[in-house]
Design a protein around this motif. Structure first.
Motif, short mmCIF file in Angstrom:
data_model
loop_
_atom_site.label_atom_id
_atom_site.label_comp_id
_atom_site.label_asym_id
_atom_site.label_seq_id
_atom_site.Cartn_x
_atom_site.Cartn_y
_atom_site.Cartn_z
N PRO A 40 41.45 45.26 36.94
CA PRO A 40 40.07 44.84 37.06
C PRO A 40 39.35 44.82 35.72
O PRO A 40 39.66 45.62 34.82
CB PRO A 40 39.47 45.89 38.01
N ASP A 41 38.39 43.91 35.60
CA ASP A 41 37.60 43.80 34.38
C ASP A 41 36.42 44.76 34.49
O ASP A 41 35.32 44.39 34.92
CB ASP A 41 37.11 42.35 34.20
N LEU A 42 36.66 46.01 34.10
CA LEU A 42 35.63 47.03 34.22
C LEU A 42 34.48 46.78 33.25
O LEU A 42 33.34 47.14 33.52
CB LEU A 42 36.24 48.42 33.97
N GLY A 43 34.78 46.13 32.12
CA GLY A 43 33.73 45.78 31.18
C GLY A 43 32.71 44.84 31.81
O GLY A 43 31.51 44.94 31.54
N ALA A 44 33.18 43.92 32.63
CA ALA A 44 32.26 43.00 33.31
C ALA A 44 31.36 43.75 34.26
O ALA A 44 30.15 43.46 34.38
CB ALA A 44 33.05 41.93 34.05
N LEU A 45 31.90 44.74 34.97
CA LEU A 45 31.07 45.53 35.87
C LEU A 45 30.01 46.30 35.10
O LEU A 45 28.84 46.38 35.51
CB LEU A 45 31.93 46.50 36.69
N ARG A 46 30.39 46.87 33.96
CA ARG A 46 29.40 47.60 33.15
C ARG A 46 28.32 46.66 32.62
O ARG A 46 27.14 47.01 32.58
CB ARG A 46 30.10 48.32 32.00
N ALA A 47 28.72 45.46 32.23
CA ALA A 47 27.75 44.48 31.75
C ALA A 47 26.76 44.07 32.84
O ALA A 47 25.63 43.66 32.54
CB ALA A 47 28.46 43.25 31.21
N LEU A 48 27.18 44.23 34.10
CA LEU A 48 26.32 43.86 35.23
C LEU A 48 25.53 45.06 35.76
O LEU A 48 24.91 44.97 36.82
CB LEU A 48 27.17 43.26 36.35
N GLY A 49 25.55 46.17 35.01
CA GLY A 49 24.67 47.29 35.32
C GLY A 49 25.29 48.45 36.06
O GLY A 49 24.60 49.44 36.34
N PHE A 50 26.56 48.39 36.38
CA PHE A 50 27.21 49.52 37.04
C PHE A 50 27.49 50.61 36.00
O PHE A 50 27.79 50.33 34.84
CB PHE A 50 28.50 49.08 37.72
N ARG A 51 27.40 51.86 36.44
CA ARG A 51 27.52 52.99 35.51
C ARG A 51 28.51 54.02 36.04
O ARG A 51 28.80 54.07 37.23
CB ARG A 51 26.14 53.67 35.32
N GLY A 52 28.98 54.87 35.08
CA GLY A 52 29.82 55.98 35.47
C GLY A 52 31.24 55.82 34.99
O GLY A 52 31.57 54.94 34.18
N SER A 53 32.12 56.67 35.50
CA SER A 53 33.54 56.61 35.16
C SER A 53 34.15 55.35 35.79
O SER A 53 33.52 54.66 36.60
CB SER A 53 34.25 57.85 35.69
N ASP A 54 35.39 55.08 35.44
CA ASP A 54 36.05 53.92 36.01
C ASP A 54 36.07 54.01 37.53
O ASP A 54 35.79 53.03 38.24
CB ASP A 54 37.47 53.81 35.47
N ALA A 55 36.41 55.18 38.06
CA ALA A 55 36.46 55.36 39.51
C ALA A 55 35.09 55.17 40.13
O ALA A 55 34.96 54.57 41.21
CB ALA A 55 37.02 56.75 39.85
N GLU A 56 34.05 55.68 39.46
CA GLU A 56 32.69 55.53 39.99
C GLU A 56 32.24 54.08 39.95
O GLU A 56 31.55 53.60 40.86
CB GLU A 56 31.73 56.42 39.18
N LEU A 57 32.62 53.36 38.89
CA LEU A 57 32.31 51.93 38.81
C LEU A 57 32.88 51.18 40.00
O LEU A 57 32.19 50.39 40.66
CB LEU A 57 32.91 51.33 37.53
#
Length: 451
Positions: free
Chosen positions: A73-90
């Motif tokens: 998964p593109d976790l960087g994209a999720l962070r850019a969309l405002g999701f926060r926390g560890s990878d599991a929390e994202l």
């Protein structure tokens, strides 16, 4: 199928299916993708099916390359969309609050490398280099995430600036919507002679006549195709721009390579491939230095529904040393009586170079809307250019064996959309990709490797 190598050859670079291969039904207008939404996927089988197709073509004498999948998964994209926390929390937050975004950042759609870029061989370019433009894929979010990594991968493999030129993606706006080589076909006497480039678009962004599909979106614009031709230095005498038939797009023909395929002087196409069929053929005939060989499949022989379901035109058309051609079709072509009859009675028995049809099982890809032609990016190269490639990306028996074992070590044999939130899947995927870059010797190309 036998082919003796000459100084210029076409190399098919197939995309490896990624560890997160799943059926999320993300591609609006792709009937197969939408139809199979929610099915349980088998990433291991999908990757091995793709490798088996590559190996069979290698064994038949064709030069076969490999391109790695995207980081998912593109976790960087999720962070850019405002999701926060560890990878599991994202992953957990996205699964609960925006499951459609989680599915998008886990898409394995980069396996369809026909959408990775548009490529022009050196024999057609003013500077005598092979030119690449990664597609911006702006028409869908899950594919818009690909171009940055695609650009790094292409730059890592085709790194020698004396032989290869890389252009930036076009502006990611609707006016310059670009889906890559899936809407581009090079036609000519042979791979080693100058060719004419057929760019097919679905709509015109500026000053168009308003004729466009009404049900599904047209993903390629005329303006994008024109811009790529300019980037690559192609002159007016080298290009033909043709509009895809709106009726075909509304039937699920989201790219031109779902309704037409070309190779050498042969253009195999459906009656409803182009909005103005005769004008397209006339323009090609005027500009080609060798006679065009059109192989037309009439609507009465194969309806649009059968064409889309079977992906007859999303087949690989390959040149043989004796001047004949081999058509590599998906197994679904045998399941549609009208399609199989057309192959036997119209293609193989017709006055054209197609002398052999080979059937390949790529069902895992087909269920998501990608056939044999979707899985490969065609790069025409001479001996010097092939020798200048970086990394270990040309398939041989040794690499095939290593990649097969790599898949068996790292890929799951069952993946449902609910599994995409599993943080262990992300760990497994990154571990696999890190090992893959070492196998292919392409260096650090993924975001997690560059952090």
């Amino acid at each position: 199928m036998n082919q003796s190598f000459t100084s210029v050859r076409e190399v098919n670079f197939d995309g490896l299916v990624g560890p997160t291969h799943n059926y999320s039904g993300l591609a609006h207008g792709n009937v197969a993708s939408m139809t199979h939404e929610g099915l349980v996927a088998n990433p291991r089988e999908a990757a091995l099916q793709g490798l088996a197709k590559m190996k069979s073509l290698l064994d038949a004498g064709y030069t076969q390359g490999v391109l790695p999948p995207q980081q998912r998964p593109d976790l960087g994209a999720l962070r850019a969309l405002g999701f926060r926390g560890s990878d599991a929390e994202l992953l957990n937050q996205a699964a609960n609050e925006a499951p459609q975004l989680l599915r998008a950042v886990c898409s394995a759609s980069s396996m369809w490398t026909a959408n990775a870029a548009t490529v022009t061989p050196s024999i057609d370019t003013p500077d005598g280099r092979v030119h690449f433009t990664p597609a911006n894929l702006q028409s869908s979010f899950h594919r818009f995430l690909e171009p940055a990594t695609t650009g790094r991968v292409l730059a890592a493999i085709f790194a020698d600036t004396g032989h290869f030129a890389h252009h930036p993606t076009l502006p990611a706006t609707p006016a310059f919507s670009d889906e890559g080589a899936a809407n581009h076909t090079r036609l000519g006497a042979s791979h080693g002679e100058s060719g004419v480039h057929l760019f097919v678009y679905g709509r015109q962004a500026f000053d168009g006549d308003g004729v466009a599909p009404s049900r599904y979106p047209a993903r390629q614009t005329l303006e994008a195709s024109q811009a790529i031709a300019r980037q690559h230095g192609l002159g007016e005498a080298q290009v033909v721009f043709a509009q895809q038939h709106p009726e075909a797009i509304d039937a699920g023909v989201f790219h031109n390579d779902v309704i037409a395929v070309g190779n050498g002087p042969v253009l195999l196409y459906h009656e409803l491939a182009f909005r103005d069929e005769q004008a397209t053929l006339d323009a090609l005939r005027r500009k080609m230095s060798t006679p065009l060989i059109p192989v037309r499949v009439p609507l009465e022989a194969v309806g649009l529904e059968d064409a889309v379901a079977s992906y007859l035109f999303n087949s690989q058309l390959l040149s043989n040393a004796d001047g004949s051609m081999t058509l590599v079709v998906p197994g679904e072509c045998q399941e549609r009586e009208a399609v199989w009859r057309c192959i036997q009675d119209h293609l193989l028995a017709g006055h054209n170079p197609i002398s052999e049809v080979v059937v390949k099982d790529v069902q895992q890809s087909m269920r998501n809307g990608g056939g044999p032609a979707c899985l490969r990016l065609r790069v025409v190269m001479n001996d010097a250019e092939q020798a200048a490639l970086s990394g270990r990306v040309l398939l041989d028996d040794g690499l095939y064996g290593e990649l097969s074992q790599w898949v068996r070590r790292h890929y799951r044999d069952r993946l449902a959309t609910a599994d995409l939130a599993d943080p262990q899947l992300a760990v497994e995927a990154l571990t696999a990709l890190d090992e893959l870059t070492r196998i292919l010797a392409i260096g650090s190309v993924y975001p997690f490797q560059l952090a």
